[in-house]
Motif scaffolding. Structure first.
Motif, mmCIF file in Angstrom:
data_model
loop_
_atom_site.group_PDB
_atom_site.id
_atom_site.type_symbol
_atom_site.label_atom_id
_atom_site.label_comp_id
_atom_site.label_asym_id
_atom_site.label_seq_id
_atom_site.Cartn_x
_atom_site.Cartn_y
_atom_site.Cartn_z
ATOM 1 N N ARG A 61 0.812 -1.214 0.000
ATOM 2 C CA ARG A 61 0.000 0.000 0.000
ATOM 3 C C ARG A 61 0.848 1.267 0.000
ATOM 4 N NH1 ARG A 61 -5.435 1.257 3.561
ATOM 5 N NH2 ARG A 61 -5.792 3.350 2.707
ATOM 6 N N ASP B 88 -1.051 4.243 -1.423
ATOM 7 C CA ASP B 88 -2.127 5.211 -1.662
ATOM 8 C C ASP B 88 -1.924 6.012 -2.946
ATOM 9 O OD1 ASP B 88 -3.837 4.594 0.444
ATOM 10 O OD2 ASP B 88 -2.709 5.828 1.855
ATOM 11 N N VAL C 70 -3.895 0.676 -3.654
ATOM 12 C CA VAL C 70 -4.926 1.257 -2.789
ATOM 13 C C VAL C 70 -6.039 0.238 -2.583
ATOM 14 C CG1 VAL C 70 -6.541 3.166 -2.476
ATOM 15 C CG2 VAL C 70 -4.433 3.538 -3.773
ATOM 16 N N HIS D 23 -12.885 8.365 -0.635
ATOM 17 C CA HIS D 23 -11.589 8.042 -0.038
ATOM 18 C C HIS D 23 -11.481 8.585 1.391
ATOM 19 C CE1 HIS D 23 -7.339 6.954 -0.103
ATOM 20 N NE2 HIS D 23 -7.065 8.142 0.433
ATOM 21 N N TRP E 266 -7.114 6.974 -6.646
ATOM 22 C CA TRP E 266 -8.417 7.266 -6.039
ATOM 23 C C TRP E 266 -8.927 8.668 -6.356
ATOM 24 C CZ3 TRP E 266 -8.277 11.379 -2.714
ATOM 25 C CH2 TRP E 266 -7.040 11.704 -2.140
#
Length: 636
Positions: free
Chosen positions: A44, A46, A50, A180, A253
């Motif tokens: 991970r 981000d 994600v 998110h 995201w």
């Protein structure tokens, strides 16, 4: 009525396939485990890795693999008859395409989200990895160079699609940030986003139904649409690639995931409208307003006007093997392995979600291809007076599909938009709005493919650059002796921005050439991708065969029956290679030597990879590949 039965029968067949073959693959072959570690958690960051709900990943995955492929391919391949096109879409998507997508997704997840090229190096050898990455780079280079032209062509044909496509960006960012940061139920954000999207379509169509206000706003929007549609192709290519650069370097995201998600909502709702319109047309016929110019004001019956079988359309290549290359994404596509292993495998938060995303998305794409066949084969029977005035029914089909060379590209897209909008109009939706809906659908699909392909090309470039890094052994030896381990000439391309910039600039460089046979001018540049585009169909399908080869190696190394991947692999290596040999001979006779050179290189790469795999195959049954190195501990 046969049109309706085909649509309903396809739905039933896909549901059965998902709950039988798909379940067997997930449970008995890939042994999906809800408790297993997944790359989105292990790696991970981000940005690319994600953990994401399966509904959002499904939206991203589906819209990325769909693009215009399941529209253009079936709309063109129907020239050989709707029966062979339909059969290949149905059974190809169930037993080859969905297995390919599902398999590459699972194998990538079991290898920390590595792309299929990296996994090929682990399962076969480093030479195959390099060859695969070169092939992937070439295919994505063509996609990036050509899809700007595709979207610009849609804008020219359907100017009402321009504003909605760009207004989707702030809507996507809003839903991405909201989900998110706050998480929670997606229902209300989805409803709001879908409502806003349809409002943008209405706005882009010139606000139909508001004529009572004087039509000032509608006239202004239509004038703006006409102005934007008149921009040169190269300007649109530059704008779209600049957007793709931003979308590729942003965390997934923020834009990529949510835009693909809301586009999937739009698509699914549009498919529901098409099926609903088809249902009404089957029982009550088309309304008189959809009939051709000059026809009597009576409802026209729904009937398939395309031939069931036509083995020799004018100027068309032979049905075998070109049917299996032309339909592409509607049945199977090598591009899908890039999405499965490039982005989706880095986002799933549970292994068990892979069946829904990998197998389910391909079946839905197959159903889209079925609807394209029906929209073109039955839906365009009426209502295309702008291109074919006074023609309807079989006569309209015979004019629109008289010559293979006249249907490729934009005309095939136009046939789908016209046919599907005719279905939608049976629900009482304004003709302008119905056409705008379908035009936005096509342009949005092309856009999601373009931005996903840019991120995928970034991964491929970074992996190629990594090949020039000094090995761990060389670095350790250099450190022990106090010497330099060497210099990586592609070091700048290992970073996110460097790799993305290289992807965008090289694609724009190819696009800046004029199309085949066109002189250099401001109006012709921007279509350079068309010079090499004839190679993409066979190259794309060859990638599917090679990706299935990687899946087959993963299975055989674990002692799992591999026929479910190896049999489709053989088929998908033979058919595209056969088609490419035919094309190379045609290009050689026609003096297209650049295509001949690239075609021979592609064939050579495929043969080399197959020989490497063939020699290794009997030695690896039950022999696992080297384990992945331990991950470095995460820093706070």
């Amino acid at each position: 009525m046969s049109t309706l039965l085909i649509a309903l029968g396809s739905i039933v067949l896909y549901l059965i396939a998902y709950n039988t073959y798909g379940r067997w693959l997930g449970g008995k072959i890939f042994k999906l485990d809800a408790k297993a570690k997944v790359p989105s958690e292990e790696m991970r960051d981000d940005v690319d890795y994600v953990p994401t709900s399966k509904s959002i990943v499904f939206g991203h995955h589906f819209t990325s693999i769909a693009g215009t492929g399941p529209i253009v391919g079936p709309a063109l391949a129907i020239m050989w008859g709707w029966v062979p096109a339909l059969l290949w879409v149905l059974f190809g998507s169930i037993f080859i395409g969905a297995v390919h997508d599902f398999g590459t997704l699972v194998v990538s997840m079991r290898n920390r989200g590595m792309t299929v090229g990296q996994v090929a190096g682990r399962l076969i050898n480093r030479r195959v990895r390099l060859l695969f990455l070169v092939l992937l780079f070439f295919a994505l280079w063509l996609v990036l160079a050509i899809f700007g032209w595709v979207i610009a062509s849609v804008f020219v044909q359907f100017p009402a699609s321009i504003l909605p496509v760009f207004l989707q960006i702030p809507i996507a960012i809003w839903i991405g940030v909201k989900v998110h940061r706050k998480g929670g139920n997606l229902l209300w954000p989805s409803i709001i986003a879908l409502t806003l999207m349809y409002l943008t379509v209405w706005l882009g169509a010139g606000c139909p139904g508001m004529e009572w206000t004087g039509g000032t706003l509608g006239a202004a929007i239509q004038s703006l649409n006409a102005t934007l549609a008149a921009w040169p192709i190269w300007v649109w290519v530059a704008i779209l690639l600049a957007y793709c650069y931003a979308a590729s370097v942003m965390p997934v995201w923020i834009l990529l995931q949510p835009r693909d998600y809301i586009n999937s909502l739009q698509l699914i709702s549009s498919l529901a409208l098409i099926v609903g319109g088809l249902l009404i047309a089957a029982f009550f016929g088309f309304p008189a307003t959809v009939a051709s110019e000059g026809a009597a004001a009576t409802r026209m019956p729904l009937e398939i006007v395309a031939p069931a079988l036509n083995m020799s359309p004018l100027h068309a290549p032979p049905i075998f093997p070109f049917l299996f290359v032309t339909i592409a994404c509607g049945a199977v596509s090598g591009f899908h392995c890039l999405v499965s292993s490039g982005t989706s495998s880095k986002q799933l938060k549970s292994e068990t979600d892979a069946k829904f995303v990998g197998y389910g998305s391909m079946l839905l794409e197959g159903f889209l291809a079925v609807l394209v066949i029906l929209a073109v084969g039955a839906g365009i029977g009426f209502g295309w007076p702008s291109a074919f005035p006074g023609a309807s029914g079989t006569a309209l089909w015979n004019q629109a599909y008289a010559d293979w060379t006249m249907v490729t590209g934009g005309k095939a897209i136009g046939a789908f938009v016209v046919g599907s909008s005719n279905f939608v109009q049976t629900l009482g939706i304004d003709a302008t709005m119905a056409t705008a809906l379908m035009g936005v659908l096509v342009a949005s699909f092309a856009g999601t493919t373009l931005d996903s392909a840019t991120r995928l090309q970034r991964y491929v470039i970074q992996e190629l650059a990594d090949l020039f890094e000094p090995t761990q052994e060389a670095a350790a030896k250099a450190a022990a002796t106090g010497q330099s381990a060497g210099w990586n000439p592609l070091g700048l391309l290992r970073g996110t921005h460097g790799a993305t910039m290289f992807a965008v600039i090289t694609a724009f460089g190819l696009a800046l050439f004029p199309g085949p046979g066109k002189p250099w001018s401001w109006d012709t540049i921007g279509t350079g991708g068309l010079v090499l585009w004839p190679l993409f169909g066979a190259t794309n399908q060859l990638m599917a065969g090679l990706a299935l080869m990687v899946v087959a190696f993963w299975l055989i190394r674990r002692g799992i029956p591999s026929w479910l991947a190896s049999l489709p692999m053989i088929f998908m290596l033979i058919m595209p290679a056969w088609a490419l040999f035919i094309d190379i001979n045609k290009w050689l006779n026609g003096g297209s030597y650049l295509l001949v050179i690239f075609g021979l290189i592609t064939i050579t790469v495929e043969i080399w990879m197959v020989i490497e795999a063939f020699l290794l195959w009997p030695k690896v049954r039950g022999v696992l590949e080297e384990p992945l190195p331990a991950l470095a501990p995460k820093t706070a």
